[in-house]
Design an enzyme around this catalytic site. Structure first.
Site, PDB file in Angstrom:
ATOM      1  N   LYS A 154       0.814  -1.204   0.000  1.00 45.82           N
ATOM      2  CA  LYS A 154       0.000   0.000   0.000  1.00 45.82           C
ATOM      3  C   LYS A 154       0.854   1.264   0.000  1.00 45.82           C
ATOM      4  CE  LYS A 154      -3.163  -2.288   3.175  1.00 45.82           C
ATOM      5  NZ  LYS A 154      -3.638  -2.264   4.582  1.00 45.82           N
ATOM      6  N   ASP A 177      14.581   0.449   0.673  1.00 50.19           N
ATOM      7  CA  ASP A 177      15.243   0.246   1.958  1.00 50.19           C
ATOM      8  C   ASP A 177      16.362  -0.787   1.754  1.00 50.19           C
ATOM      9  OD1 ASP A 177      15.508   0.499   4.775  1.00 50.19           O
ATOM     10  OD2 ASP A 177      14.212  -1.230   5.096  1.00 50.19           O
TER      11      ASP A 177
HETATM   12  P1  IMP Z   1      12.859  -3.181   0.970  1.00 50.75           P
HETATM   13  O1  IMP Z   1      13.607  -3.461   2.249  1.00 50.75           O
HETATM   14  O2  IMP Z   1      13.636  -2.229   0.088  1.00 50.75           O
HETATM   15  O3  IMP Z   1      12.496  -4.453   0.275  1.00 50.75           O
HETATM   16  O4  IMP Z   1      11.532  -2.408   1.375  1.00 50.75           O
HETATM   17  C1  IMP Z   1      10.329  -3.084   1.540  1.00 50.75           C
HETATM   18  C2  IMP Z   1       9.208  -2.205   2.032  1.00 50.75           C
HETATM   19  O5  IMP Z   1       9.390  -1.960   3.432  1.00 50.75           O
HETATM   20  C3  IMP Z   1       9.067  -0.816   1.435  1.00 50.75           C
HETATM   21  O6  IMP Z   1       8.425  -0.782   0.181  1.00 50.75           O
HETATM   22  C4  IMP Z   1       8.211  -0.145   2.502  1.00 50.75           C
HETATM   23  O7  IMP Z   1       6.841  -0.426   2.280  1.00 50.75           O
HETATM   24  C5  IMP Z   1       8.717  -0.788   3.780  1.00 50.75           C
HETATM   25  N1  IMP Z   1       9.631   0.126   4.492  1.00 50.75           N
HETATM   26  C6  IMP Z   1      10.978   0.185   4.454  1.00 50.75           C
HETATM   27  N2  IMP Z   1      11.465   1.166   5.241  1.00 50.75           N
HETATM   28  C7  IMP Z   1      10.370   1.762   5.794  1.00 50.75           C
HETATM   29  C8  IMP Z   1      10.193   2.880   6.696  1.00 50.75           C
HETATM   30  O8  IMP Z   1      11.130   3.554   7.164  1.00 50.75           O
HETATM   31  N3  IMP Z   1       8.894   3.175   7.028  1.00 50.75           N
HETATM   32  C9  IMP Z   1       7.819   2.491   6.544  1.00 50.75           C
HETATM   33  N4  IMP Z   1       7.942   1.465   5.701  1.00 50.75           N
HETATM   34  C10 IMP Z   1       9.201   1.105   5.328  1.00 50.75           C
END
Ligand code: IMP
Ligand code: MG
Length: 186
Positions: free
Chosen positions: A51, A111
């Site tokens: 979302k 992230d």
């Molecule tokens: P990834 O670690 O790059 O795979 O990120 C996965 C998902 O984690 C992102 O698309 C966000 O929805 C969520 N996410 C990562 N960091 C944050 C944060 O600081 N706040 C809220 N959601 C986060």
């Protein structure tokens, strides 16, 4: 799931505004301008993964002037600490045949990079005319896989953030700014 005893307890979780509403609106306008310049007249498909990116997607889309469609997908990730790239299962897929489109993924935050690394691999295998990734926020210090968006609007430090679509336990997505979340126990 978080429970808040009072509105004060709820508000106390918002530690500090990192990116103001005005700065975000400027970034939204800039994102749409870049899209309008790159895809001058060619049909595009804007895709976001629910979302977190839904508000950024909506705000950008309002300012896109080239012929465009939108589509949403949901994904479930299975990762563990020892394997840097894991499995991503698409739980709601897009219906468009990607061979017909220039695809632009609109993301809230990169992230560790693992989700988009896998999603991009899956979508590229469907042979879109082209594929680009635009993210509102980027936390490069947290990266676990070799993935970077084509365009990042803000680079932020390693803080958990909420607002403008991003949540903590499904709360705070409706804040008009990006704020650092207060992790302290009461
Ligand atoms: P990834 O670690 O790059 O795979 O990120 C996965 C998902 O984690 C992102 O698309 C966000 O929805 C969520 N996410 C990562 N960091 C944050 C944060 O600081 N706040 C809220 N959601 C986060
Ligand atoms: Mg996301």
């Amino acid at each position: 799931m978080a429970r808040f005893d009072s509105i004060e307890a709820y508000k106390s979780k918002i530690k500090k505004i990192l990116i103001t509403e005005e700065e975000i609106q400027a970034a939204v306008t800039k994102t749409a301008e870049i899209i309008n310049n790159i895809y001058d007249g060619t049909p595009i498909l804007l895709v976001s993964i629910l979302k977190g990116a839904f508000i950024y997607m909506a705000e950008v889309y309002k300012n896109v002037t080239v012929p465009s469609e939108i589509a949403f997908m949901t994904a479930q990730s299975y990762f563990n600490d020892t394997v840097s790239s894991g499995k991503v299962e698409i739980t709601m897929d897009i219906k468009q045949k990607l061979e017909d489109y220039h695809v632009v993924i609109i993301e809230d935050i990169v992230d560790t990079g693992r989700t988009l690394f896998e999603i991009v691999k899956i979508l590229k295998a469907r042979n879109p005319k082209s594929l680009r990734v635009i993210t509102l926020l980027d936390k490069p210090s947290r990266r676990l896989v070799d993935f970077n968006a084509d365009l990042s609007l803000f680079t932020i430090p390693d803080h958990f953030v909420v607002g403008f679509g991003l949540d903590c336990g499904e709360y705070f997505r409706n804040l008009p700014y990006i704020a650092e979340y207060n992790n302290d126990e009461e």
